[in-house]
Scaffold this active site. Structure first.
Site, PDB file in Angstrom:
ATOM      1  N   SER A  97       8.970-108.415  -9.988  1.00 21.07           N
ATOM      2  CA  SER A  97       9.585-109.040  -9.015  1.00 21.07           C
ATOM      3  C   SER A  97       9.904-108.365  -8.181  1.00 21.07           C
ATOM      4  CB  SER A  97      10.730-109.875  -9.754  1.00 21.07           C
ATOM      5  OG  SER A  97      11.261-110.974  -8.999  1.00 21.07           O
ATOM      6  N   GLU A 126       1.763-100.179   1.080  1.00 12.64           N
ATOM      7  CA  GLU A 126       0.946-100.947   2.086  1.00 12.64           C
ATOM      8  C   GLU A 126       1.485-100.377   3.427  1.00 12.64           C
ATOM      9  OE1 GLU A 126       0.044-104.982   1.346  1.00 12.64           O
ATOM     10  OE2 GLU A 126      -1.110-104.497  -0.338  1.00 12.64           O
ATOM     11  N   LYS A 181       5.016-109.879 -11.703  1.00  8.58           N
ATOM     12  CA  LYS A 181       5.797-111.369 -11.714  1.00  8.58           C
ATOM     13  C   LYS A 181       6.134-111.593 -10.365  1.00  8.58           C
ATOM     14  CE  LYS A 181       9.375-113.990 -12.401  1.00  8.58           C
ATOM     15  NZ  LYS A 181      10.294-114.526 -11.226  1.00  8.58           N
TER      16      LYS A 181
END
Length: 417
Positions: A323, A334, A348
């Site tokens: 999560s 990224e 998740k």
């Protein structure tokens, strides 16, 4: 109207009101989430606040499809031979079946008793076995990661163990939340988990003595070579301030040449805390994208005044990282801000809100999903580390941490270049 018909009509109105309340939730949920995401005040839905329930006149205007439901209800009520469950039990069973029909392991119905356990668990500690558990695509409850030094690990439970029964009660068909409420219990009591382990022919019983599991939100230390280590256990309220303070405390003892941010076994938490935490490391860029049911997307960008936006950075993740942990790890990866070390994270990436029904039972409903800055799906995919390093059960028992060792090695190599 006979007394029997009158009772049936009252029951019918109550059942329709309970089921119709779930429909009201959809429109109410999105507004609440957006207020919370923007930092505006909103009532705690899990604490008893509810959207207005349907009135009696609303309940009588039931969908035409309800006719077959009542047909089944009346037939089994009239003809069933045996002990009849209470009306509430039947209503809860109907709601549970409807929720399960959505096929989402994170959308669940929780009865009042078990819902109360989760609402009471707000003190930063709980009594249980000390393991991350989840439900797979087949609906099976399994151990994601037993926390080192906790009862589950001490009893020999391993990642991947499938839980079949808790104290002789089958968890088949249960939501994750209901299964967890069975596993938890008072400290110093014993719970027996019947598990199936890959490679073994028969299930086995594992007895675990529950303990009080204290949750230390942030831990930090300064390692050799002026490398800082900060570990975050969950993204609860105030997590970002504690992470910031921990970094500043390490820096106060001299400039850091590298920083390791440990998100292993961190199950996630609040979206705004994830954005605040990621912003400590990312000076500029997208943190996450939230996509709603209708396809609308909201972009969350880094906030100013991060305290560690230049120091060489490594993030540690494992199968217990989920999560909000995946949001932060994915954003750092990224944005080219740091290197991720460990193993594939849990995967998740959906947003749930709790909703308390009028009888104290609770719904947990998925209303959106999170994407990485480049639009990659987190849910069921997880974050893939830049450097894959496993940590075995034998490593944990022996006190070895090859993932942390590799992170230190990586930062030391970077210093020499």
């Amino acid at each position: 109207m006979s007394i029997g018909d009158f009772v049936k009509s009252v029951v019918k109105l109550w059942v329709v009101a309970m089921l119709s309340a779930i429909v009201v939730l959809g429109a109410f949920s999105v507004g609440y989430l957006m207020r919370a995401a923007h930092g505006q005040s909103a009532p705690p839905l899990s604490g008893g606040e509810r959207a207005a329930l349907p009135t009696t006149s609303d309940a009588t205007r039931e969908p035409a499809e309800f006719a077959v439901f009542w047909e089944a209800w009346q037939f089994i009520e009239q003809r069933f031979y045996g002990e009849t469950p209470s009306t509430q039990e039947r209503v809860h069973g109907a709601i549970r079946g409807m929720v399960n029909a959505f096929g989402d392991p994170n959308t669940a119905f929780i009865d009042p008793t078990r819902a109360r356990i989760f609402r009471d668990d707000t003190s930063g500690s709980f009594e249980g076995i000390g393991a991350a558990v989840h439900v797979d695509e087949l609906g099976r409850i399994y151990i994601v990661e037993p926390y080192p030094g906790r009862p589950a690990a001490e009893a020999g439970l391993q990642a991947g163990d499938i839980i079949l029964e808790v104290d002789g009660v089958s968890v088949e068909g249960m939501s994750l939340y209901e299964a967890i409420s069975l596993i938890r219990g008072p400290a110093d009591t014993t719970v027996v988990l019947t598990i199936f382990r890959e490679g073994e022919e028969e299930p086995r019983d594992v007895s675990v003595v529950r303990a009080r599991i204290e949750i230390e939100l942030v831990e930090s230390e300064r390692l050799e070579g002026d490398i800082g280590l900060v570990s975050l256990s969950e993204f609860s309220r105030g997590a970002s301030n504690k992470v910031k303070q921990a970094i500043q405390d390490l820096e106060a003892r001299g400039p850091l040449k590298g920083l390791i941010f440990d998100l292993r076994n961190n199950p996630g938490g609040l979206l705004d805390e994830a954005v605040f935490v990621a912003s400590q490391f990312i000076a500029d860029g997208v943190i996450t994208i939230e996509r709603e049911k209708n396809g609308t997307e909201q972009v969350f960008e880094a906030l100013p005044d991060g305290v560690a936006t230049d120091v060489p950075l490594v993030v540690l993740i494992n199968t217990g990282s989920a999560s909000a942990s995946e949001i932060v790890a994915g954003a750092i990866q990224e944005n080219g801000r740091g290197t991720v070390v460990g193993v594939q994270s849990f995967g998740k990436g959906t947003v749930q809100i709790p909703y308390t029904l009028s009888d104290g039972s609770e719904l947990r409903v998925t209303i959106a999903e999170w994407l990485t800055p480049k639009g990659r799906q987190i849910n069921r995919e997880g974050i893939t580390p830049d450097i894959v390093v496993k940590r075995s059960t034998e490593d944990i028992k022996a006190g070895r941490d090859p993932q942390l060792d590799r992170a230190v090695e990586y930062l030391q190599d970077a210093q020499r270049q």
